[in-house]
Design an enzyme around this catalytic site. Structure first.
Site, short mmCIF file in Angstrom:
data_model
loop_
_atom_site.label_atom_id
_atom_site.label_comp_id
_atom_site.label_asym_id
_atom_site.label_seq_id
_atom_site.Cartn_x
_atom_site.Cartn_y
_atom_site.Cartn_z
N HIS A 155 64.56 27.09 39.46
CA HIS A 155 64.35 28.08 40.53
C HIS A 155 63.94 29.44 39.94
O HIS A 155 64.22 30.47 40.54
CB HIS A 155 65.60 28.27 41.40
CG HIS A 155 66.25 26.99 41.81
ND1 HIS A 155 65.94 26.34 43.00
CD2 HIS A 155 67.18 26.21 41.20
CE1 HIS A 155 66.66 25.24 43.08
NE2 HIS A 155 67.42 25.12 42.00
N SER A 276 42.01 47.18 31.11
CA SER A 276 41.69 47.69 32.45
C SER A 276 40.73 48.85 32.28
O SER A 276 40.81 49.62 31.33
CB SER A 276 42.98 48.16 33.12
OG SER A 276 42.67 49.13 34.11
N LYS A 282 46.95 49.00 29.73
CA LYS A 282 47.01 47.59 30.14
C LYS A 282 46.40 46.62 29.14
O LYS A 282 45.39 46.88 28.52
CB LYS A 282 46.25 47.41 31.47
CG LYS A 282 46.95 48.07 32.64
CD LYS A 282 47.97 47.16 33.25
CE LYS A 282 47.45 46.46 34.35
NZ LYS A 282 47.31 45.90 35.37
N GLU A 289 45.05 33.72 33.87
CA GLU A 289 44.84 33.88 35.32
C GLU A 289 43.61 33.12 35.79
O GLU A 289 43.60 32.49 36.85
CB GLU A 289 44.70 35.37 35.67
CG GLU A 289 46.03 36.11 35.56
CD GLU A 289 45.84 37.62 35.74
OE1 GLU A 289 46.36 38.17 36.69
OE2 GLU A 289 45.18 38.24 34.87
#
Ligand code: ARG
Length: 458
Positions: A155, A276, A282, A289
């Site tokens: 979970h 970024s 970043k 992704e």
């Protein structure tokens, strides 16, 4: 420029030609188309349907056409309907009437069935090889991290401590199953449809076993109507690719979580991360992704072919031309995802201290504390309740079970002695888990042996 003008009195409308043509995408298998023709003409000569002289003239011209396309000397023209028409027309252009004999006893229906099968067959093997490279990297990481402790989750809540080797071993199993799935598909699809004709075979004495053998198939397909209309192998392959993508996507999701500022379990290599344009701090996990994102495309191809095939009567129908573009896209997508994912995990590093600290501070040893009581004669259900109380106490005090003083333990249950700390240490919790497939070192070494054996099989 087409192969079937005879019974027509009008030119095809240009929009109809564009809509009907497949050459923009089926040129991808020009090599397979020519290889199929080479097998066919050798068989025609063996059966005395063409002479040896004709055979060599056709063979030489076909080889030359292949080289000329390879080297860019010959451009595939969009004026043709499909790659089959283009190759045949070029052959006739180059050697005249002899070229017209190549299509004897053959239809584009069995020709396209063969070309696509040859193409997919190679891709199944290539996908398998790419997965093996991924498995090698996973195995290397497993071997190096048998004692790298981390929390195991259910979970997405810290559950029990495991190791990086154990966690990666789970993915080894998934991709190993994917490899064996591809092997199964290969064995089932590896039958040659050439010689099925349009749908009902032919009156020429073709030797279908010869062509099947020549093209390294296990044999010729059994039923000519099925041969020209079977696309099951594409559905199976797309289903296998979807499963591979699903596995890669789950793994990517973990990489993304582990790479987040909150977790910091891993460090992605600069060469596999992106920045970024506005936020200088970043370092994004774009590769993971994108792999996760591209999964949808591959599922889409599977849904598309299933839907295309569902209402088709026997035998060939033009709908089947739709089996190509999305399949090609799904194959290219999955292969690049496996390749990029492999490079990404091969270059990433583990923040072992962070992982170990995270395993320590999430009560992942609570089950082991309960087991300690069970070993001292307390029924498991009561032990569960006692440790639950202790966890609550620790949460109030903002400490871990390891840090709770023995008096506090004893207040709730007098059975506890000093050896509780040893019993719930992270190392003990992992190392005592020695059932087959568990994270303890000895069990893990056994698991690794099995993984190694799989990779060293031919
Ligand atoms: N382009 C067609 C396909 O991909 C080739 C077979 C054409 N056969 C036919 N009878 N029109 O399915």
């Amino acid at each position: 420029m087409k192969l079937w003008g005879g019974r027509f009195t009008k030119e095809t409308n240009q929009l109809v030609h564009n809509f009907n043509a497949s050459i923009s995408f089926d040129q991808k298998f020009y090599k397979q188309d020519i290889d199929g023709s080479i097998a066919h003409v050798n068989m025609l000569a063996k059966q005395n349907i063409v002479t040896n002289e004709e055979r060599f003239a056709i063979l030489n011209a076909l080889e030359q056409i292949k080289t000329d396309i390879d080297t860019g000397v010959l451009e595939i023209s969009p004026e043709y309907e499909d790659i089959h028409s283009f190759v045949e027309a070029t052959l006739i252009e180059r050697i005249g009437d002899t070229g017209k004999k190549l299509h004897t006893g053959r239809s584009r229906n069995d020709q396209v069935a063969l070309d696509m099968r040859l193409y997919v067959r190679d891709e199944v093997k290539e996908t398998n090889a790419l997965l093996k490279d991924l498995l090698k990297v996973i195995l290397r990481i497993m071997k190096e991290n048998i004692e790298t402790y981390m929390p195991g989750f259910t979970h997405l809540q810290k559950a029990q401590p495991v190791t990086v080797a154990h966690h990666f071993g789970a993915y080894f199993e998934m991709f190993r199953r994917d490899c064996t799935r591809l092997d199964d598909i290969y064995d089932r699809m590896n039958y040659c449809p050439l010689g099925a004709g349009a749908l009902a075979g032919t009156t020429y004495p073709l030797d279908r076993d010869f062509t099947a053998d020549f093209l390294k198939f296990n044999g010729a397909t059994n039923n000519s109507m099925d041969s020209v209309s079977d696309r099951d192998y594409i559905i199976e392959y797309l289903s296998a690719l979807s499963t591979i993508m699903m596995h890669l996507s789950r793994f990517s999701e973990e990489i993304i979580i582990w790479n987040s500022n909150e977790y910091r379990f891993i460090e992605l290599d600069d060469s596999y991360s992106t920045g970024s344009s506005i936020m200088p701090q970043k370092k994004n996990p774009d590769i993971a992704e994108l792999v996760r994102g591209k999964t949808g495309r591959v599922y889409g191809a599977l849904m598309s072919i299933l839907t295309t095939m569902k209402g088709l009567p026997l035998a060939y129908n033009k709908d089947m031309q739709e089996d190509k573009e999305l399949t090609f896209d799904a194959i290219d997508t999955t292969k690049s995802c496996i390749l990029l994912f492999t490079g990404m995990i091969d270059t990433m590093t583990f923040n072992k201290d962070v992982m170990e600290a995270s395993a320590k501070n999430g009560f992942t040893n609570a089950t082991d504390a309960a087991d300690y009581l069970v070993n001292h004669g307390i029924p498991f259900r009561d032990a569960h309740g006692i440790i639950g109380h202790l966890v609550l106490l620790c949460i109030e005090k903002k400490i871990s079970l390891d840090e709770l003083p023995l008096e506090e333990y004893k207040k709730i249950c007098p059975v506890f002695e000093n050896d509780i700390y040893e019993a719930i240490s992270l190392k003990t919790c992992v190392e005592k888990r020695l059932t087959k497939g568990a994270p303890g070192k000895a069990a893990m070494l056994e698991e690794i042996k099995i993984c190694e054996a799989f990779l060293s099989e031919e």
